[in-house]
Motif scaffolding. Structure first.
Motif, short mmCIF file in Angstrom:
data_model
loop_
_atom_site.label_atom_id
_atom_site.label_comp_id
_atom_site.label_asym_id
_atom_site.label_seq_id
_atom_site.Cartn_x
_atom_site.Cartn_y
_atom_site.Cartn_z
N SER A 20 0.84 -1.18 0.00
CA SER A 20 0.00 0.00 0.00
C SER A 20 0.88 1.24 0.00
N CYS A 21 0.32 2.32 -0.46
CA CYS A 21 1.08 3.57 -0.57
C CYS A 21 0.13 4.73 -0.39
N ALA A 22 0.42 5.57 0.58
CA ALA A 22 -0.44 6.72 0.86
C ALA A 22 0.40 7.97 0.97
N PRO A 23 -0.12 9.09 0.53
CA PRO A 23 0.62 10.34 0.64
C PRO A 23 0.31 11.07 1.93
N SER A 24 1.23 11.90 2.35
CA SER A 24 0.99 12.82 3.45
C SER A 24 1.37 14.21 2.97
N GLY A 25 0.73 15.21 3.55
CA GLY A 25 0.98 16.57 3.11
C GLY A 25 -0.25 17.16 2.45
N ASN A 26 -0.04 18.25 1.73
CA ASN A 26 -1.15 18.94 1.08
C ASN A 26 -1.53 18.23 -0.21
N ILE A 27 -2.74 17.68 -0.23
CA ILE A 27 -3.25 16.97 -1.40
C ILE A 27 -4.57 17.60 -1.83
N PHE A 28 -4.63 18.05 -3.07
CA PHE A 28 -5.90 18.53 -3.60
C PHE A 28 -6.60 17.41 -4.37
N THR A 29 -5.86 16.79 -5.25
CA THR A 29 -6.41 15.67 -6.01
C THR A 29 -5.27 14.84 -6.58
N VAL A 30 -5.54 13.58 -6.81
CA VAL A 30 -4.54 12.66 -7.34
C VAL A 30 -5.00 12.13 -8.69
N ASN A 31 -4.12 12.14 -9.63
CA ASN A 31 -4.42 11.62 -10.96
C ASN A 31 -3.99 10.16 -11.01
N ALA A 32 -3.02 9.85 -11.80
CA ALA A 32 -2.59 8.47 -11.95
C ALA A 32 -1.76 8.01 -10.76
N MET A 33 -1.83 6.71 -10.51
CA MET A 33 -1.01 6.07 -9.48
C MET A 33 -0.36 4.85 -10.11
N ALA A 34 0.80 4.50 -9.61
CA ALA A 34 1.50 3.37 -10.22
C ALA A 34 2.46 2.73 -9.24
N TRP A 35 2.85 1.51 -9.61
CA TRP A 35 3.91 0.80 -8.89
C TRP A 35 5.00 0.45 -9.90
N TYR A 36 6.23 0.70 -9.48
CA TYR A 36 7.41 0.32 -10.23
C TYR A 36 8.24 -0.61 -9.36
N ARG A 37 9.19 -1.29 -9.97
CA ARG A 37 10.11 -2.10 -9.20
C ARG A 37 11.49 -2.05 -9.84
N GLN A 38 12.47 -2.29 -9.00
CA GLN A 38 13.85 -2.33 -9.47
C GLN A 38 14.57 -3.48 -8.79
N ALA A 39 14.98 -4.42 -9.59
CA ALA A 39 15.75 -5.56 -9.09
C ALA A 39 17.23 -5.21 -9.16
N PRO A 40 18.05 -5.89 -8.38
CA PRO A 40 19.50 -5.60 -8.39
C PRO A 40 20.08 -5.72 -9.79
N GLY A 41 20.80 -4.70 -10.20
CA GLY A 41 21.45 -4.73 -11.49
C GLY A 41 20.54 -4.47 -12.68
N LYS A 42 19.30 -4.14 -12.42
CA LYS A 42 18.35 -3.90 -13.50
C LYS A 42 17.77 -2.50 -13.40
N GLN A 43 17.18 -2.07 -14.49
CA GLN A 43 16.54 -0.76 -14.51
C GLN A 43 15.17 -0.85 -13.84
N ARG A 44 14.73 0.30 -13.36
CA ARG A 44 13.39 0.38 -12.78
C ARG A 44 12.38 0.15 -13.89
N GLU A 45 11.36 -0.65 -13.58
CA GLU A 45 10.35 -0.96 -14.58
C GLU A 45 8.95 -0.76 -14.01
N LEU A 46 8.03 -0.42 -14.89
CA LEU A 46 6.63 -0.26 -14.50
C LEU A 46 6.02 -1.63 -14.25
N VAL A 47 5.38 -1.76 -13.10
CA VAL A 47 4.68 -3.00 -12.77
C VAL A 47 3.20 -2.88 -13.11
N ALA A 48 2.59 -1.80 -12.63
CA ALA A 48 1.16 -1.60 -12.87
C ALA A 48 0.83 -0.14 -12.65
#
Length: 121
Positions: A20-48
């Motif tokens: 799970s992932c939640a923001p803190s601070g001043n939020i008016f509205t949120v558009n897109a949300m996503a999860w990325y991952r980065q394995a050792p020795g690899k580039q960060r990639e979009l998961v979903a």
């Protein structure tokens, strides 16, 4: 604005985790949300990703196993990960596109610090 991701850990192959992932601070509205991952020795990639309208997109490697969802009332994004494989081991990062106030028309992209997911045999 800070994004706090949680839910990572150590799990055996075939197991499940829910991030799970939640923001803190001043939020008016949120558009897109996503999860990325980065394995050792690899580039960060979009998961979903999930749009403000709930349209989802998945990497081919996780289709049918992972489910992204969001709770707009809490500005929280989730990633349900089932049938985990060794190759899912990575640091998982959440990402949200946010407007911080009604008068700021700019969308800002924020990243969480990452949560480690380790899948063992």
């Amino acid at each position: 604005v800070q994004l706090q991701a949680s839910g990572g850990g150590l799990v055996q192959t075939g197991g499940s985790l829910r991030l799970s992932c939640a923001p803190s601070g001043n939020i008016f509205t949120v558009n897109a949300m996503a999860w990325y991952r980065q394995a050792p020795g690899k580039q960060r990639e979009l998961v979903a990703s999930i749009s403000s309208l709930g349209i989802v997109n998945y990497a081919d490697s996780v289709k049918g196993r992972f489910t992204i969802s969001r709770d707009n009332a809490k500005n929280t994004v989730y990633l349900q990960m089932n049938s985990l494989k060794l190759e899912d081991t990575a640091v998982y990062y959440c990402n949200q596109v946010i407007r911080t106030s009604s008068w700021d028309i700019q969308w800002h992209t924020y990243w969480g610090r990452g949560t480690q997911v380790t899948v063992s045999s």
